[in-house]
Design a protein around this motif. Structure first.
Motif, PDB file in Angstrom:
ATOM      1  N   ASP A 549       0.822  -1.199   0.000  1.00 48.69           N
ATOM      2  CA  ASP A 549       0.000   0.000   0.000  1.00 48.69           C
ATOM      3  C   ASP A 549       0.866   1.265   0.000  1.00 48.69           C
ATOM      4  O   ASP A 549       1.838   1.365   0.734  1.00 48.69           O
ATOM      5  CB  ASP A 549      -0.915  -0.004   1.228  1.00 48.69           C
ATOM      6  CG  ASP A 549      -1.776   1.229   1.298  1.00 48.69           C
ATOM      7  OD1 ASP A 549      -1.513   2.097   2.150  1.00 48.69           O
ATOM      8  OD2 ASP A 549      -2.721   1.352   0.494  1.00 48.69           O
ATOM      9  N   ARG A 552       1.685   3.204   3.289  1.00 47.14           N
ATOM     10  CA  ARG A 552       2.666   2.545   4.155  1.00 47.14           C
ATOM     11  C   ARG A 552       4.077   2.741   3.624  1.00 47.14           C
ATOM     12  O   ARG A 552       5.019   2.987   4.395  1.00 47.14           O
ATOM     13  CB  ARG A 552       2.329   1.057   4.254  1.00 47.14           C
ATOM     14  CG  ARG A 552       3.237   0.281   5.201  1.00 47.14           C
ATOM     15  CD  ARG A 552       2.640  -1.060   5.561  1.00 47.14           C
ATOM     16  NE  ARG A 552       3.557  -1.854   6.347  1.00 47.14           N
ATOM     17  CZ  ARG A 552       4.147  -2.960   5.937  1.00 47.14           C
ATOM     18  NH1 ARG A 552       3.898  -3.425   4.729  1.00 47.14           N
ATOM     19  NH2 ARG A 552       4.969  -3.637   6.705  1.00 47.14           N
ATOM     20  N   TRP A 595       3.307  -5.109  12.366  1.00 46.71           N
ATOM     21  CA  TRP A 595       2.597  -3.827  12.379  1.00 46.71           C
ATOM     22  C   TRP A 595       1.525  -3.772  11.299  1.00 46.71           C
ATOM     23  O   TRP A 595       0.614  -2.928  11.371  1.00 46.71           O
ATOM     24  CB  TRP A 595       3.576  -2.672  12.177  1.00 46.71           C
ATOM     25  CG  TRP A 595       4.380  -2.289  13.376  1.00 46.71           C
ATOM     26  CD1 TRP A 595       5.743  -2.351  13.510  1.00 46.71           C
ATOM     27  CD2 TRP A 595       3.911  -1.750  14.617  1.00 46.71           C
ATOM     28  NE1 TRP A 595       6.136  -1.903  14.749  1.00 46.71           N
ATOM     29  CE2 TRP A 595       5.025  -1.523  15.450  1.00 46.71           C
ATOM     30  CE3 TRP A 595       2.635  -1.447  15.098  1.00 46.71           C
ATOM     31  CZ2 TRP A 595       4.908  -1.006  16.736  1.00 46.71           C
ATOM     32  CZ3 TRP A 595       2.518  -0.932  16.382  1.00 46.71           C
ATOM     33  CH2 TRP A 595       3.644  -0.708  17.180  1.00 46.71           C
ATOM     34  N   THR A 596       1.601  -4.633  10.276  1.00 46.45           N
ATOM     35  CA  THR A 596       0.615  -4.589   9.195  1.00 46.45           C
ATOM     36  C   THR A 596      -0.789  -4.878   9.698  1.00 46.45           C
ATOM     37  O   THR A 596      -1.765  -4.438   9.092  1.00 46.45           O
ATOM     38  CB  THR A 596       0.985  -5.598   8.100  1.00 46.45           C
ATOM     39  OG1 THR A 596       1.100  -6.917   8.681  1.00 46.45           O
ATOM     40  CG2 THR A 596       2.306  -5.233   7.449  1.00 46.45           C
ATOM     41  N   ALA A 599      -2.519  -1.085  11.479  1.00 51.43           N
ATOM     42  CA  ALA A 599      -2.120   0.018  10.603  1.00 51.43           C
ATOM     43  C   ALA A 599      -2.223   1.374  11.285  1.00 51.43           C
ATOM     44  O   ALA A 599      -1.292   2.186  11.224  1.00 51.43           O
ATOM     45  CB  ALA A 599      -2.971   0.001   9.333  1.00 51.43           C
ATOM     46  N   SER A 600      -3.333   1.664  11.943  1.00 52.59           N
ATOM     47  CA  SER A 600      -3.513   2.981  12.555  1.00 52.59           C
ATOM     48  C   SER A 600      -2.540   3.195  13.716  1.00 52.59           C
ATOM     49  O   SER A 600      -1.984   4.286  13.873  1.00 52.59           O
ATOM     50  CB  SER A 600      -4.955   3.144  13.033  1.00 52.59           C
ATOM     51  OG  SER A 600      -5.276   2.156  14.003  1.00 52.59           O
ATOM     52  N   TRP A 602       0.365   1.798  14.017  1.00 49.59           N
ATOM     53  CA  TRP A 602       1.699   1.950  13.427  1.00 49.59           C
ATOM     54  C   TRP A 602       1.911   3.368  12.918  1.00 49.59           C
ATOM     55  O   TRP A 602       2.972   3.960  13.119  1.00 49.59           O
ATOM     56  CB  TRP A 602       1.883   0.946  12.291  1.00 49.59           C
ATOM     57  CG  TRP A 602       3.209   1.062  11.611  1.00 49.59           C
ATOM     58  CD1 TRP A 602       4.431   0.715  12.117  1.00 49.59           C
ATOM     59  CD2 TRP A 602       3.455   1.583  10.302  1.00 49.59           C
ATOM     60  NE1 TRP A 602       5.421   0.979  11.193  1.00 49.59           N
ATOM     61  CE2 TRP A 602       4.854   1.504  10.077  1.00 49.59           C
ATOM     62  CE3 TRP A 602       2.636   2.085   9.301  1.00 49.59           C
ATOM     63  CZ2 TRP A 602       5.430   1.933   8.878  1.00 49.59           C
ATOM     64  CZ3 TRP A 602       3.214   2.506   8.113  1.00 49.59           C
ATOM     65  CH2 TRP A 602       4.593   2.430   7.912  1.00 49.59           C
ATOM     66  N   GLU A 603       0.906   3.917  12.261  1.00 49.93           N
ATOM     67  CA  GLU A 603       1.034   5.288  11.757  1.00 49.93           C
ATOM     68  C   GLU A 603       1.281   6.267  12.904  1.00 49.93           C
ATOM     69  O   GLU A 603       2.102   7.188  12.778  1.00 49.93           O
ATOM     70  CB  GLU A 603      -0.221   5.671  10.982  1.00 49.93           C
ATOM     71  CG  GLU A 603      -0.379   4.909   9.665  1.00 49.93           C
ATOM     72  CD  GLU A 603      -1.684   5.245   8.977  1.00 49.93           C
ATOM     73  OE1 GLU A 603      -2.427   6.117   9.496  1.00 49.93           O
ATOM     74  OE2 GLU A 603      -1.970   4.662   7.914  1.00 49.93           O
TER      75      GLU A 603
END
Length: 772
Positions: A549, A552, A595-596, A599-600, A602-603
């Motif tokens: 993506d 990412r 972390w995949t 997602a949120s 990780w961001e």
């Protein structure tokens, strides 16, 4: 292999059994085979295929890594039923078929006493697609021929469940030596008050003792810890993970018990234990000893299990690795105690051959050991980075990126980093043959090992099962898949690869039980990693490029650019490793593959890390004052340099005027002590002309990299005021003294004129006559 067409494969019931189940069979077939319903369902299915968006153009074998596995979990407000072999997934001629039927009533109403009807599929399941269609039918399809009917024991209360044991006599099964061996489908239908409440499907493997070519099954088990934003695991976390019921202990227990399972370990775990020295928890040291004694093949993941695909797609020319652990080492924890033998000198992991088996290591002649330096008790021995990461790996040339996200250009980065074998998921390949290929495939840059997604999904589901019933359902599906692969092309031996998920390792508590059950089947055998690497590469499988993506990749690229900026900034320190080494470890931790699934979160972690590094790179600043007025030809400009770091820094100060009215002296090189401010003077020279000037003060590293934004100083130049003032003063002085001289001259002239006038008037006065 073709589906059975001989009627011998169909079951035969006794007269009593036929009279008991014939009405139920008629009702079931009337329910399933209504012509109008079948036509309507077919029309709706065709319409959905035409108008619905197509999710993927790949065959079923090329879908996502997880695939779809059967599960005994019953959705809310429904009645669920599962059917599975009770003891073994294998059935031989003359044996009764022993089944366990589990019913789950998740509705808010009781289910009255009813019956369970067991059916056998009309045809053998000879393909993987047929197995998937049987276990997960898309419509109301034929359940096959009825074998037996068993009453339920009693009412099934709302929210409760029950288990029914079913025995199908061998003569009722109706399979003989004339039927080809392979997977068979069974179905169980729960009826109450002449209403079908639920239907469940399962499988078993019919095996009449014919020659079988077993499928070699290679399994890779990851040993990792939950994703974290820091590059080292704390002592407290290690103590928890390596306790008797901790995460790492459970993973290692499963791997050691699993037949020939290969361990893929995160080197972060090993380094985090070793870097603690004598402060490492006893449970962590014992865990490390257990790992060292394991007979499994072992290869390393990327440090912190950093996703190698996202590194490549974010622009890294080669894969990242730790640079140093020195900032994290406490020297007091590495003092050699009394009567302790000298530490063994380990080898650099980069010197280990790309593929080195333990067997070869045992049979090959040992190299001449280098002399071990003498270490005295009380001496401090600091381990190097290679010491902390070294391990006796089976191979160091295997890369395992996140499933289904490898681009073509990634392979070049992997190869440039020394990884000659890449583990891929089915989503990264395309297959042109109907037969299941070997796991090994030829890639443009080396060898690939493709994990079998449907098989991996079934085995993962079995390993994560929370009940025996759920485990039996999924392990039987896995056994049936292996039987189909073995029977579809019996003249060709195949090696398949199964991988376990790294995002939820804690839930897989039945790995050893599952792999032992599959290894006990005649059509499956456990295989080592070396067997998979040595398998003949499949010629019908080609690499299919995918991409991660974009959002990412963008964030990952920001992390890489940030690290480059930190490396430039760190050159102002006497020891740049104090900043660059922890930054590299934290970067790798933020690229963790797990972390995949978050997602949120990780961001948020990435943005917090970028903000922290921004503050770090602005810890050295310059303080100026303004506006100022320059009225002389030469002045000294004083500025203040601030260092908020706990280490001395060396910077260059450069001042650039906006025009030529001021001339600035040479660039200054200044050492600023930790957590202090340093005042410096910069000489300025006024040139010809008056006006305004903006001085831009910038700090630089010794390599010329600017530190932050320039600080402006407004300056008003009056360079000729000094000459004008001197002239005016001279004029005033001359005027003052001139006026005095003039006044003296004029005064004297007046005196002389007065004297002359007096002398001229005196003879003209007549003499006085005497008195008569």
């Amino acid at each position: 292999m073709v589906a059975d067409s001989d009627s011998a494969h169909r079951p035969a019931l006794s007269a009593a059994a036929c009279s008991a189940v014939r009405p139920a069979r008629r009702r079931q077939k009337r329910r399933i085979r209504r012509p109008f319903t079948a036509v309507l369902v077919g029309f709706l299915t065709l319409a959905s295929l035409i108008f619905a968006p197509t999710p993927s153009l790949r065959p079923a074998s090329a879908q996502t890594e997880m695939g779809t596995a059967s599960s005994a979990t019953t959705p809310a407000d429904t009645v669920g039923i599962t059917v599975s072999p009770r003891d073994s997934s294998e059935l031989s001629p003359g044996q009764d078929l022993l089944l366990t039927v589990a019913v789950h009533n998740n509705t808010d109403a009781d289910i009255p006493v009813g019956r369970v009807d067991v059916y056998l599929a009309d045809l053998a399941l000879t393909t993987r697609a047929a197995l998937d269609s049987w276990l997960r039918p898309s419509a109301d399809t034929n359940s096959g021929d009825q074998l037996v009917s068993v009453p339920t024991a009693g009412i099934i209360p709302a929210g409760a469940g029950t288990t029914v044991s079913v025995t199908v006599p061998a003569e009722s099964v109706g399979l003989t030596d004339q039927n080809a061996w392979g997977a068979r489908g069974i179905a169980a239908i729960l009826s109450a008050d002449d209403v079908v409440r639920a239907e469940g499907r399962g499988t078993f493997v019919w095996s009449q003792g014919s020659a079988i070519t077993p499928v070699a099954l290679t399994t890779i088990l990851p040993i990792t810890t939950p994703a974290n934003a820091t590059g080292l695991i704390t002592a407290k976390a290690l103590e928890s993970y390596t306790s008797s019921v901790g995460l790492l202990s459970r993973q290692l227990d499963a791997a050691i018990d699993a037949p020939t399972a290969t361990i893929a370990i995160d080197p972060q775990i090993i380094a985090s234990i070793r870097v603690l020295g004598t402060a490492a928890p006893a449970s962590a040291l014992a865990w490390l000893d257990r790992l060292a004694g394991a007979s499994n093949d072992i290869f390393p993941l990327s440090y912190a299990d950093a996703d190698i695909a996202v590194q490549a797609q974010a622009g890294a020319p080669t894969l990242l690795a730790p640079t140093s652990f020195d900032p994290a080492i406490d020297a007091s924890l590495f003092v050699v105690p009394p009567s302790t033998p000298a530490p063994e000198i380990t080898t650099d992991p980069t010197d280990v051959p790309s593929v080195t088996s333990r067997t070869k290591a045992q049979t090959s002649p040992s190299p001449t050991p280098s002399p071990t330096p003498t270490v005295e008790p009380g001496q401090t021995v600091i381990p190097s980075t290679s010491d902390l990461l070294a391990w006796n790996y089976t191979s160091t040339a295997i890369g395992w990126p996140a499933a289904g996200q490898v681009a073509r250009s990634d392979l070049d980065v992997f190869a440039a980093s020394g990884l000659t074998t890449t583990i891929l998921s089915s989503g990264n390949v395309e297959q042109s043959d109907v037969f299941t290929p070997n796991t090994a495939v030829t890639l443009p840059t080396g060898l690939g090992l493709v994990s079998d997604s449907p098989l991996s999904a079934a085995i993962r589901a079995a390993a994560e099962a929370t009940t025996d019933e759920e485990w039996r359902v999924n392990v039987t599906e896995a056994a049936s898949l292996l039987a189909i692969v073995s029977a579809e092309n019996p003249d060709s031996a195949r090696t398949l690869l199964v991988t376990f998920d790294r995002s939820s390792p804690a839930t897989a508590t039945r790995i050893g039980q599952t792999l032992t059950a599959l290894d006990g089947a005649a059509w499956s055998t456990a295989a080592s990693l070396q067997s998979a690497l040595a398998a003949t590469p499949a010629t019908t499988v080609t690499f299919q490029a995918e991409a991660i993506d974009g959002s990412r990749v963008t964030l990952a690229r920001s992390l890489l650019e940030r690290e480059g900026a930190l490396a430039e900034f760190a050159t102002i320190l006497a020891d740049p490793v104090a900043i660059t080494a922890p930054a590299r470890l934290d970067l790798l931790a933020l690229l963790d593959t797990t972390w995949t699934a978050q997602a949120s979160v990780w961001e948020d972690q990435v943005r917090a890390s970028l903000a922290a590094s921004f503050d770090l790179m602005h810890a050295v600043t310059v303080t100026t004052r303004g506006p100022i007025i320059v009225v002389g030809s030469k002045v000294d400009l004083r500025i203040t340099l601030n260092n908020a770091l706990d280490q001395a820094v060396t910077v260059r100060t450069e001042i650039v005027p906006s025009n030529g009215r001021l001339v600035v002296g040479e660039t200054l090189e200044t050492i600023i002590q930790p957590n202090s401010a340093q005042a410096v003077s910069v000489p300025l020279s006024a040139a010809v002309g008056n006006g305004d000037v903006v001085l831009r003060v910038t700090l630089f590293t010794l390599n010329g990299t600017p530190l932050g934004q320039p600080a402006p100083i407004d300056v008003s130049v009056r360079a000729d005021w000094e000459g004008v003032g001197a002239t005016i003063f001279a004029i005033l002085v001359i005027g003052f003294f001139g006026f005095g001289i003039w006044r003296n001259i004029v005064g004297r002239r007046r005196e002389r004129a007065a004297e002359a006038s007096a002398a001229a008037v005196e003879p003209a006065i007549p003499a006085a006559e005497p008195d008569v």
